[in-house]
Structure formats: C-alpha cells, structure tokens
Design an enzyme around this catalytic site. Structure first.
Site, PDB file in Angstrom:
ATOM      1  N   LYS A  56     -15.322  80.361  -2.137  1.00  0.00           N
ATOM      2  CA  LYS A  56     -16.054  80.956  -1.014  1.00  0.00           C
ATOM      3  C   LYS A  56     -17.434  81.433  -1.453  1.00  0.00           C
ATOM      4  O   LYS A  56     -18.387  81.403  -0.672  1.00  0.00           O
ATOM      5  CB  LYS A  56     -15.259  82.117  -0.411  1.00  0.00           C
ATOM      6  CG  LYS A  56     -13.875  81.750   0.063  1.00  0.00           C
ATOM      7  CD  LYS A  56     -13.852  80.510   0.932  1.00  0.00           C
ATOM      8  CE  LYS A  56     -12.451  79.975   1.123  1.00  0.00           C
ATOM      9  NZ  LYS A  56     -11.903  79.255  -0.037  1.00  0.00           N
ATOM     10  N   GLY A 186      -7.785  67.422   2.600  1.00  0.00           N
ATOM     11  CA  GLY A 186      -7.196  68.688   2.990  1.00  0.00           C
ATOM     12  C   GLY A 186      -8.197  69.819   2.871  1.00  0.00           C
ATOM     13  O   GLY A 186      -9.407  69.598   2.724  1.00  0.00           O
ATOM     14  N   VAL A 187      -7.691  71.045   2.901  1.00  0.00           N
ATOM     15  CA  VAL A 187      -8.561  72.228   2.891  1.00  0.00           C
ATOM     16  C   VAL A 187      -9.467  72.248   1.668  1.00  0.00           C
ATOM     17  O   VAL A 187     -10.691  72.392   1.780  1.00  0.00           O
ATOM     18  CB  VAL A 187      -7.707  73.508   2.943  1.00  0.00           C
ATOM     19  CG1 VAL A 187      -8.605  74.738   2.830  1.00  0.00           C
ATOM     20  CG2 VAL A 187      -6.906  73.552   4.232  1.00  0.00           C
ATOM     21  N   ARG A 275      -0.531  70.802  -4.121  1.00  0.00           N
ATOM     22  CA  ARG A 275      -0.154  71.647  -5.245  1.00  0.00           C
ATOM     23  C   ARG A 275       1.356  71.610  -5.423  1.00  0.00           C
ATOM     24  O   ARG A 275       2.104  71.366  -4.470  1.00  0.00           O
ATOM     25  CB  ARG A 275      -0.639  73.095  -5.026  1.00  0.00           C
ATOM     26  CG  ARG A 275      -2.147  73.191  -4.874  1.00  0.00           C
ATOM     27  CD  ARG A 275      -2.616  74.629  -4.714  1.00  0.00           C
ATOM     28  NE  ARG A 275      -2.381  75.432  -5.905  1.00  0.00           N
ATOM     29  CZ  ARG A 275      -3.193  75.451  -6.956  1.00  0.00           C
ATOM     30  NH1 ARG A 275      -4.292  74.722  -6.980  1.00  0.00           N
ATOM     31  NH2 ARG A 275      -2.924  76.212  -8.006  1.00  0.00           N
ATOM     32  N   ALA A 323      -2.801  82.588   0.094  1.00  0.00           N
ATOM     33  CA  ALA A 323      -2.791  83.865  -0.609  1.00  0.00           C
ATOM     34  C   ALA A 323      -2.291  84.997   0.272  1.00  0.00           C
ATOM     35  O   ALA A 323      -1.540  85.867  -0.176  1.00  0.00           O
ATOM     36  CB  ALA A 323      -4.200  84.177  -1.129  1.00  0.00           C
ATOM     37  N   HIS A 447     -20.337  93.184  24.103  1.00  0.00           N
ATOM     38  CA  HIS A 447     -21.305  92.133  24.437  1.00  0.00           C
ATOM     39  C   HIS A 447     -22.652  92.476  23.820  1.00  0.00           C
ATOM     40  O   HIS A 447     -23.098  93.627  23.884  1.00  0.00           O
ATOM     41  CB  HIS A 447     -21.458  92.025  25.953  1.00  0.00           C
ATOM     42  CG  HIS A 447     -22.531  91.063  26.371  1.00  0.00           C
ATOM     43  ND1 HIS A 447     -22.344  89.697  26.371  1.00  0.00           N
ATOM     44  CD2 HIS A 447     -23.818  91.265  26.780  1.00  0.00           C
ATOM     45  CE1 HIS A 447     -23.458  89.102  26.768  1.00  0.00           C
ATOM     46  NE2 HIS A 447     -24.370  90.041  27.032  1.00  0.00           N
TER      47      HIS A 447
END
Length: 468
Positions: A56, A186-187, A275, A323, A447
């Site tokens: 990330k 995949g991710v 995995r 996780a 808003h």
C-alpha cells in the site's frame, strides 16, 4: 522449563492480535515467530513486513507520481520534469514497515507478552498442556495457538530468482522494468502490476481463468477491467503457461492462448497464483495434528484442532486469506479461552482491492443471492453524480446495494470507485446489525461526501434515489 498459559506460534495478524488480546484477559502469554527481515526477527508476519503494508505504501507513491504527471494540470498545477527515485520510494516503504513492526513490539512489551524469535514446533503433550520447542528452547503451555500463516504458491518447476519473484520480491525491484510480466490476475497481481505500470513499465497480466474477479459483482468486475485496460494493463485470460525460463538477462515465458502458442519476454516476472498454508517445521505430522487434503490445519467452529489444547487461526486454517479476518479470529479465540463468547461473522468480512479505482465488497453478490433462492432487489448509484467525486476529479465507478425483496435486509454491498476501501466499513456495520436498505437510506450523510453515494444506492433499492 518456562511455562505459559498461552503460547502463540506465529506473529502475523492472527498471532500477534491473539497474543495481545489474551494478555489483556489476564493470561501469561508468549509468542514465537520465525519471520526475519533484514537479518533479524520482525513481528507482524507477511502483512506488515512484505504484504499489505509495504504494497500500500508503494501504491500510494505510484498514485502520487501518476497524479503529478497526468492529472495535476487539470487542477491548474503545472509540474515540469517529474521523475521517480525508486531507491527513495523503496526506502520510504521500508520506513513505514519499520514503524508498524516496531509498534507491534512495543505493544508486546506494554501487554507483557514474551516475544521469542525463531521457529516454533509442537513437541509433545505433557500434563494438561504442551511442550513447545521455541527457537531451540523447550517451554510448557496450557493452550497453544497455531498462527503460522501462508506462503506464496510456486509454479511447478519454477525457481524464484532475481528476475522471477513472488510478492516479496515484487516489493523490492530496484528499477522500473521496461517490460513486466505478471502471472495471476488476482488481488496481489493487479495491485503490484498497477504500481509498476504507473511508474512506467509495460505490464502484461496472464490469467488461467476465463474472466476477471469472478468472486466480485459482475458489474463491478466489468467496469474495473475496462478501467485497468484503459490505464494500459494488458490482460490475457484462459492462459496456460507452458514454460518459464530465466536467461540471466530476461525472463522468457511460453504460454497457450486461444489454442495459439505465444512466446513473450520480460525484464521481470511476478508470479502471483495464490497462497498455501505454511506448516513447515511445525511438527504437525510427528504429533498427529490433522491437516486437510490441501494442507490447511483442520479446526472446528471454535478453532480447536484434533489435539486437546491446540488451536489454529488465520491463513493456516483456510477461508479468506485476509489480515482483518485473521485478526478477528485472534480476538475471538482469546476471548473463548477466557470463557467469553468470541465470534467471527464470516458473512460480513469485507474484501478490498487497492487499485485505482478501488474495489470493495461485503456479503452476497446479486447472482449469489439469487442462486440461494432469495427474492432480490438492488439499487445502484454512480460516482459521476456525486459532488465530492466531481471535486476530486475521480468519478469512475458506483455503489450497489443488494437487499432481500421480502424483508429489505441488506444482503451485500459492492463498490468500485474512489476511497471505497473506507466506504465499505459503513456497509459492514449495518449488515452486522441486520440493517435494511431503508435504515441506510434514512441515515443522514454529510454533504458533500463520497459516502452519500452509499446512501443514494440504498435509496435506489426502492427506486427513489434523488440525484440520479
């Protein structure tokens, strides 16, 4: 021989959270973990060290670089000559990891959890507990929690190298490759492919399955794939990889697509094909710990294995390899050991892919609900009609709410768009409490915010969205 109430084997999200929660509940706790980074023990497991957190950090760096290059001018910001310093970017990523892994070590000290670096192994039952080999020293524990996590799946006959890497190696590529191959859509594959694509690599993604993100809502996966292709990610589906060769200067990949053999050559190749449970060195066979046919530790509904006093949580027991799922299992098990009623609701676990646009969902897709025989209604709202998204200059995507047509109870929420990794939490909360689309639609949202798209999607379930 030192003795503990609870011995945790594994210091990843499942293990360290279980250790801390057990200590909070008054247990004497130790955690043995074999993970090493930079030649020394490091808590946090795959997630903190070489998974969720560093990936990330790189995603954020690459997004900022792309924004400066391609989007800043639309905001009236002119930047000439922007370039990427990969070494500094990687160093920043490492500093983020250092802070978080150091934070876990601090929490262990704060909660009086004994940390042992090295391999943990089940040795033998003794009295009411178990003898554990903790980094070469035998200790006694009344309760043992196996939280050894998972490892990247390797392709048969393929050896990891400087040029052929799994997720760990993909986080340390020292320069931007001209041509990057990724096996697996995949991710992990899409996220890491996105990082290097933004930095300038030509990225080709090879996927064995016939489609993209089959587990996600069909409309979400369709829009996401279209956006990723527009960004330059080159996807190939229904691919069968025949041969991978590291020549020393490149990686040659031979694969079959639409009955045609294709020869491709890349500077680097990321292999991301899932995995597998990590039980090597645990001593499972010697003590009779039951594993299933895929190598996962077998547990009952309370995380108990077939061995009295031995429990297992996290990736090593299968299910969603996430996780946050592992963390909740750690909390639930610790509370169960203390006589409380710890519980994990697997039906509301959120899934997130941190690409641009982001993808997030929780609960059932519309098709999955119909397959269960449920009477379904749904509502959808586009970010193109959301004021805050327009202000951000990011209007790709939508929010979709799936509800039971008979009870109005929300069955699933699916999102693709800006910051949906954060917005999905609202959906999880209302689903956890059995809330309805009407409940969500009647809840006042500030808003202008992106969260208004969630409210409007809930209103759209009954065809009364205001702004679309």
């Amino acid at each position: 021989m030192d003795s503990y109430d609870v011995m945790v084997i594994g210091g990843g999200p499942a293990g360290y959270v279980a250790a801390i929660r057990a200590a909070q509940l008054g247990f004497k706790v130790a955690c043995v973990d074999a993970f090493e980074r930079n030649g020394k023990g490091s808590l946090g497991g795959t997630c903190l060290n070489v998974g969720c957190i560093p990936s990330k950090a790189l995603l954020d760096s690459s997004e900022k670089f792309e924004m400066i290059q391609h989007e800043a001018q639309e905001h009236g910001i002119v930047v000439d000559g922007a370039k990427i310093d990969v070494a500094k970017m990687l160093a920043r990523k490492d500093s983020v990891v250092d802070k978080l892994t150091g934070g876990v070590a601090f929490l262990f000290k704060k909660n009086k959890v004994t940390s042992i670096f090295g391999l943990g192994k089940l040795v033998r039952p003794e009295g009411e507990g178990w003898v554990i080999d903790a980094a070469g020293t035998e200790v006694l524990a009344k309760h043992v929690i196996v939280a050894t996590g998972s490892s990247p799946r390797a392709l048969p006959g393929v050896q990891w190298s400087e040029r052929i890497v799994e997720n760990t190696g993909a986080l340390t590529i020292p320069e931007v490759p001209q041509k990057l191959g990724v096996i697996g859509a995949g991710v992990i594959g899409v996220e890491l492919g996105s990082v290097w694509r933004r930095l300038g690599a030509q990225v080709t993604i090879l996927e064995a399955l016939p489609g993209f993100l089959a587990t996600a809502d069909a409309a979400v996966s369709k829009l996401a794939l279209r956006e990723f292709q527009k960004q330059g990610l080159d996807f190939h589906f229904s691919v069968k990889v025949e041969k991978i060769e590291d020549t020393g200067s490149s990686v040659k990949v031979s694969y079959t697509e639409k009955e045609q053999t294709v020869e491709a050559e890349f500077d680097r190749l990321i292999v991301s094909v899932g995995r597998v449970p990590h039980t090597a060195g645990l001593g499972a066979e010697a003590v009779g710990l039951a594993l299933d046919e895929r190598g996962f530790v077998k547990v009952d509904g309370h995380f108990a294995t077939n061995l009295k006093g031995v429990y297992a949580i996290g990736d090593v027991i299968g299910g969603a390899m996430l996780a946050h799922k592992a963390e909740d299992e750690g909390v639930a098990l610790a509370e169960q050991l203390a006589g409380q009623s710890g519980h994990v609701n697997y039906d509301t676990i959120p899934w997130v892919i941190y690409t641009t646009p982001e993808i997030a969902w929780a609960g059932l897709t519309e098709q999955a609900a119909k397959d269960r025989g449920l009477n379904v209604k749904s509502g959808q709202f586009p970010f193109s009609a959301n004021g805050r998204a327009l202000g951000h200059n990011d209007t790709r995507g939508f929010v979709k709410v799936v509800a039971d047509a008979d009870t109005d109870r929300i069955l699933g929420v699916h999102m693709v768009g800006p910051n949906v990794s954060e917005l999905i939490a609202e959906a999880v909360v209302i689903m956890e409490f059995g809330g309805s689309a009407e409940d969500l639609a009647r809840t006042v949202h500030a808003h202008p915010t992106l969260s208004e798209a969630v409210k409007e999607a809930a209103m759209a379930v009954d065809k009364r969205a205001i702004h679309a």
